[in-house]
Design a protein around this motif. Structure first.
Motif, short mmCIF file in Angstrom:
data_model
loop_
_atom_site.label_atom_id
_atom_site.label_comp_id
_atom_site.label_asym_id
_atom_site.label_seq_id
_atom_site.Cartn_x
_atom_site.Cartn_y
_atom_site.Cartn_z
N GLY A 101 89.05 -50.53 -6.22
CA GLY A 101 87.85 -50.74 -7.01
C GLY A 101 87.19 -49.42 -7.36
N LEU A 102 87.19 -48.47 -6.42
CA LEU A 102 86.62 -47.15 -6.70
C LEU A 102 87.40 -46.44 -7.80
CD1 LEU A 102 84.83 -44.66 -6.01
CD2 LEU A 102 86.57 -44.03 -4.32
N VAL A 103 88.73 -46.52 -7.74
CA VAL A 103 89.57 -45.84 -8.73
C VAL A 103 89.28 -46.38 -10.13
CG1 VAL A 103 91.94 -45.30 -9.37
CG2 VAL A 103 91.34 -45.51 -6.97
N TYR A 104 88.99 -47.68 -10.22
CA TYR A 104 88.66 -48.29 -11.52
C TYR A 104 87.29 -47.85 -11.99
CZ TYR A 104 87.60 -51.96 -14.94
OH TYR A 104 87.26 -52.65 -16.07
N TRP A 105 86.27 -48.04 -11.17
CA TRP A 105 84.90 -47.83 -11.63
C TRP A 105 84.54 -46.36 -11.77
CZ3 TRP A 105 82.41 -51.25 -14.15
CH2 TRP A 105 82.62 -52.61 -13.91
N CYS A 106 85.16 -45.47 -11.00
CA CYS A 106 84.78 -44.06 -11.08
C CYS A 106 85.10 -43.48 -12.46
CB CYS A 106 85.47 -43.25 -9.98
SG CYS A 106 87.23 -42.93 -10.24
N LEU A 264 93.83 -36.52 -3.04
CA LEU A 264 93.33 -35.14 -3.10
C LEU A 264 94.14 -34.30 -4.06
CD1 LEU A 264 92.53 -34.44 0.68
CD2 LEU A 264 90.89 -34.77 -1.19
N GLY A 265 95.46 -34.50 -4.08
CA GLY A 265 96.31 -33.75 -5.00
C GLY A 265 96.00 -34.08 -6.45
N LEU A 266 95.82 -35.36 -6.75
CA LEU A 266 95.53 -35.77 -8.13
C LEU A 266 94.15 -35.29 -8.56
CD1 LEU A 266 96.72 -37.26 -10.52
CD2 LEU A 266 95.80 -39.39 -9.60
N LEU A 267 93.18 -35.39 -7.66
CA LEU A 267 91.84 -34.91 -7.97
C LEU A 267 91.84 -33.41 -8.25
CD1 LEU A 267 89.86 -36.91 -5.26
CD2 LEU A 267 89.48 -37.09 -7.73
N LEU A 268 92.57 -32.66 -7.43
CA LEU A 268 92.64 -31.21 -7.61
C LEU A 268 93.32 -30.87 -8.93
CD1 LEU A 268 92.10 -28.43 -6.37
CD2 LEU A 268 94.35 -28.56 -5.27
N PHE A 269 94.36 -31.61 -9.29
CA PHE A 269 95.07 -31.37 -10.55
C PHE A 269 94.13 -31.56 -11.75
CE2 PHE A 269 97.45 -33.08 -14.18
CZ PHE A 269 98.36 -32.06 -14.39
N VAL A 270 93.41 -32.70 -11.78
CA VAL A 270 92.49 -32.98 -12.89
C VAL A 270 91.38 -31.92 -12.93
CG1 VAL A 270 90.85 -34.65 -13.86
CG2 VAL A 270 93.00 -35.44 -12.84
N LEU A 271 90.90 -31.53 -11.75
CA LEU A 271 89.84 -30.52 -11.70
C LEU A 271 90.31 -29.19 -12.27
CD1 LEU A 271 86.98 -29.72 -10.70
CD2 LEU A 271 88.04 -29.12 -8.51
N MET A 272 91.56 -28.82 -11.99
CA MET A 272 92.06 -27.51 -12.41
C MET A 272 92.45 -27.50 -13.89
SD MET A 272 91.60 -25.74 -9.76
CE MET A 272 92.38 -24.24 -10.32
N VAL A 273 93.10 -28.56 -14.39
CA VAL A 273 93.58 -28.54 -15.77
C VAL A 273 92.53 -29.07 -16.75
CG1 VAL A 273 95.95 -28.82 -14.99
CG2 VAL A 273 94.65 -30.85 -15.70
N PHE A 359 85.38 -38.55 -6.41
CA PHE A 359 86.09 -39.33 -7.42
C PHE A 359 85.27 -39.42 -8.70
CE2 PHE A 359 88.92 -40.47 -4.06
CZ PHE A 359 90.07 -40.96 -4.68
N TYR A 360 83.98 -39.70 -8.57
CA TYR A 360 83.13 -39.81 -9.76
C TYR A 360 82.97 -38.46 -10.46
CZ TYR A 360 81.65 -44.67 -9.47
OH TYR A 360 81.63 -46.04 -9.51
N ILE A 361 82.82 -37.40 -9.68
CA ILE A 361 82.64 -36.07 -10.27
C ILE A 361 83.86 -35.65 -11.08
CG2 ILE A 361 82.47 -33.62 -9.67
CD1 ILE A 361 80.58 -34.45 -7.38
N VAL A 362 85.05 -35.92 -10.56
CA VAL A 362 86.26 -35.47 -11.23
C VAL A 362 86.71 -36.46 -12.31
CG1 VAL A 362 88.69 -34.84 -10.95
CG2 VAL A 362 87.01 -34.12 -9.24
N PHE A 363 87.03 -37.69 -11.91
CA PHE A 363 87.56 -38.65 -12.88
C PHE A 363 86.48 -39.11 -13.87
CE2 PHE A 363 90.87 -39.60 -9.53
CZ PHE A 363 91.93 -39.10 -10.27
N GLY A 364 85.30 -39.44 -13.36
CA GLY A 364 84.25 -39.93 -14.23
C GLY A 364 83.78 -38.89 -15.23
N ASN A 365 83.54 -37.68 -14.76
CA ASN A 365 83.05 -36.64 -15.66
C ASN A 365 84.15 -36.16 -16.61
OD1 ASN A 365 80.47 -36.73 -14.63
ND2 ASN A 365 80.85 -35.14 -13.10
N TYR A 366 85.43 -36.30 -16.21
CA TYR A 366 86.50 -35.95 -17.15
C TYR A 366 86.49 -36.90 -18.34
CZ TYR A 366 91.00 -35.14 -19.28
OH TYR A 366 91.99 -34.86 -20.20
#
Length: 510
Positions: A101-106, A264-273, A359-366
């Motif tokens: 649910g977090l992965v969806y809503w974030c 953590l790996g996926l979050l770091l990837f989105v954050l960096m690229v 999750f919200y900071i990385v995926f949501g803000n992206y």
């Protein structure tokens, strides 16, 4: 050692409730939506204030408890060491508490606030963007984890301190039930918990299965369909079954550890690229807004407008957390033996909230950055096609989209598995008459609930497909959550009083 003595009255009653709710909903999918709209409006208007008061009370009580000398009391004997290392404990409590649910809503929650912001802000203004990027973090932050944490203490303390032979929701009221732990009142409380858990679990899985199906459809170049969503549900359930069959240490713990590193790996990837500076700046800005406005947000009742924001979002979330809280409490009780009350409270409030915020900071803000830059009209896709399509549209803008969407789908499946195998374990515990510390419910019992938990989400997918109303499934969930969680609030008050009396009797008045 496994205890296989099933509490058949609780078991059969809960199964009947699932069937009684799901069969009529599936048969009347097209006509039920209007009635559900009216029911939700009635319940949210009449009882919404109770959830707001409960959220403030839960946070205040836990802060007092952690700061008091009772914070040093262990869940277990004084010389007992924690059963699980801290990193695995954090991974399991986080995965159990959030799920897919977090992965969806974030990724998409901000999109609903962008055009309909809180506090009377103008749609799509700078103020609206700030609230949009912040309010999801608030809904998944301290208040959510306070709702989760309270049952851990109210159930965990009497279970370990008084060496009870059953791990059930009614254990939290042990002070009042002495000698009647298996009586009619205790059975009724456990029944309420099982119904609330089935509804709460359906909520997360109902959101995540279509999202996972959309990712799979993109990867294989096929259309998203009801059949594909059911197949995805079957894959998730198969993973639930395997995990609950293996048990806590071999199944749930390993999946949680794997998913922690994958996430953590996926979050770091989105954050960096991605737009790193924008993600960090917007995230820090949102944290500041929450800290500055936390009291206002908790007490805001929206009395002077008819925006519906509180009823449609905050009350919905608080009802979800309340319905899910006994399950999370029972599961984290099981994995927290040897930890102090203060450790549990600070660990859940801090690490749980921080995990969700990341999750919200990385995926949501992206995804928000894609909207603001004009690269993807995320809001239009969400409103016209659905959140699942919008999520895939955002992910395919990243480098190596095939790898990213594959990793995102796998992470979502494992999040769903680690949440619902934990829910299956907890339902089996609740329907087992005797379960001492360190024991597990029977394997067949855990596996049965893994299958049973999928019945309501499949019904919701069916409603969303055939009701002719995209929001019909969500409204079913909202009505069921409100109805199922109301009695849990009442039991929560009683169990909190029981906890304080028990602590004072065992350790003296603070």
């Amino acid at each position: 050692m496994e205890q296989s003595r099933v509490d058949w009255p609780a078991f059969i009653t809960c199964v009947l409730i699932i069937l009684v709710v799901c069969i009529p909903l599936a048969l009347t999918a097209e006509t039920a939506s209007g009635l559900l709209e009216e029911l939700y409006a009635f319940f949210s208007a009449k009882f919404g204030i109770l959830y707001l008061l409960a959220s403030v009370s839960a946070i205040g009580f836990l802060v007092w408890l952690a700061a008091s000398r009772f914070g040093n009391v262990k869940l277990g004997t004084d010389d007992e060491e924690p059963e699980f290392r801290t990193l695995s404990w954090i991974a399991m409590l986080f995965c159990a508490g959030v799920g897919a649910g977090l992965v969806y809503w974030c990724v998409i929650e901000w999109a609903y606030y962008f055009d309909n912001p809180p506090f009377g802000a103008e749609a799509r203004s700078t103020e609206a963007v700030e609230w949009a990027s912040t309010y999801g973090m608030y809904h998944w932050g301290f208040t959510a984890w306070a709702f989760y944490c309270l049952p851990v203490i109210t159930i965990g303390y009497p279970y370990y301190a008084h060496k009870l032979d059953s791990l059930r929701f009614s254990t939290g009221c042990h002070w009042f039930l002495k000698g009647n732990e298996h009586g009619a009142m205790a059975r009724f409380m456990d029944f309420l918990f099982m119904v609330a858990l089935v509804v709460g679990a359906a909520t997360g899985l109902g959101f995540s299965a279509p999202m996972i199906a959309a990712c799979i459809a993109w990867l294989f170049g096929i259309e998203t369909s009801f059949g594909l969503q059911v197949v995805v549900m079957g894959i998730c359930v198969s993973l639930f079954v395997l995990s609950v069959w293996l048990g806590l240490s071999k199944g749930i713990k390993r999946l949680s550890d794997i998913n922690l590193f994958l996430a953590l790996g996926l979050l770091l990837f989105v954050l960096m690229v991605g737009p790193t500076i924008f993600l960090v700046q917007t995230g820090l800005n949102s944290v500041g807004i929450i800290l500055q406005n936390f009291v206002r947000m908790n007490f805001w009742t929206d009395p002077f407008t008819e925006s519906g924001f509180i009823e449609n979002w905050t009350v919905f979330y608080w009802a979800w957390w309340v319905a899910f809280a006994p399950y999370v409490g029972m599961f984290i009780t099981r994995i927290s033996r040897g930890r102090t009350i203060r450790e549990v409270i600070t660990g859940m409030l801090i690490f749980g909230s921080l995990g969700c915020w990341i999750f919200y900071i990385v995926f949501g803000n992206y995804s928000l950055s894609l909207q603001l830059s004009g690269e993807v009209d995320f809001v239009t896709i969400t409103n016209s096609i659905g959140g699942d399509a919008a999520i895939v549209a955002a992910l395919e803008t990243l480098p190596l989209p095939t790898l990213v969407i594959t990793a995102f789908a796998v992470m979502s499946i494992i999040f769903a598995a680690t949440t619902y195998d934990s829910a299956s374990y907890t339902l089996a515990s609740g329907a087992t008459l005797h379960l001492r510390a360190g024991d597990d419910p029977a394997r067949w019992h855990r596996v049965f609930w893994a299958f049973a938990l999928a019945v309501m989400p499949i019904t919701l997918l069916f409603i969303g497909k055939f009701a002719g109303n995209p929001g019909a499934a969500l409204r079913v969930l909202q009505v069921c959550l409100l109805v199922a969680s109301l009695p849990i609030l009442a039991v929560g008050i009683a169990s909190t009083v029981a906890l304080v009396r028990s602590l004072r009797a065992d350790h003296g008045d603070a």
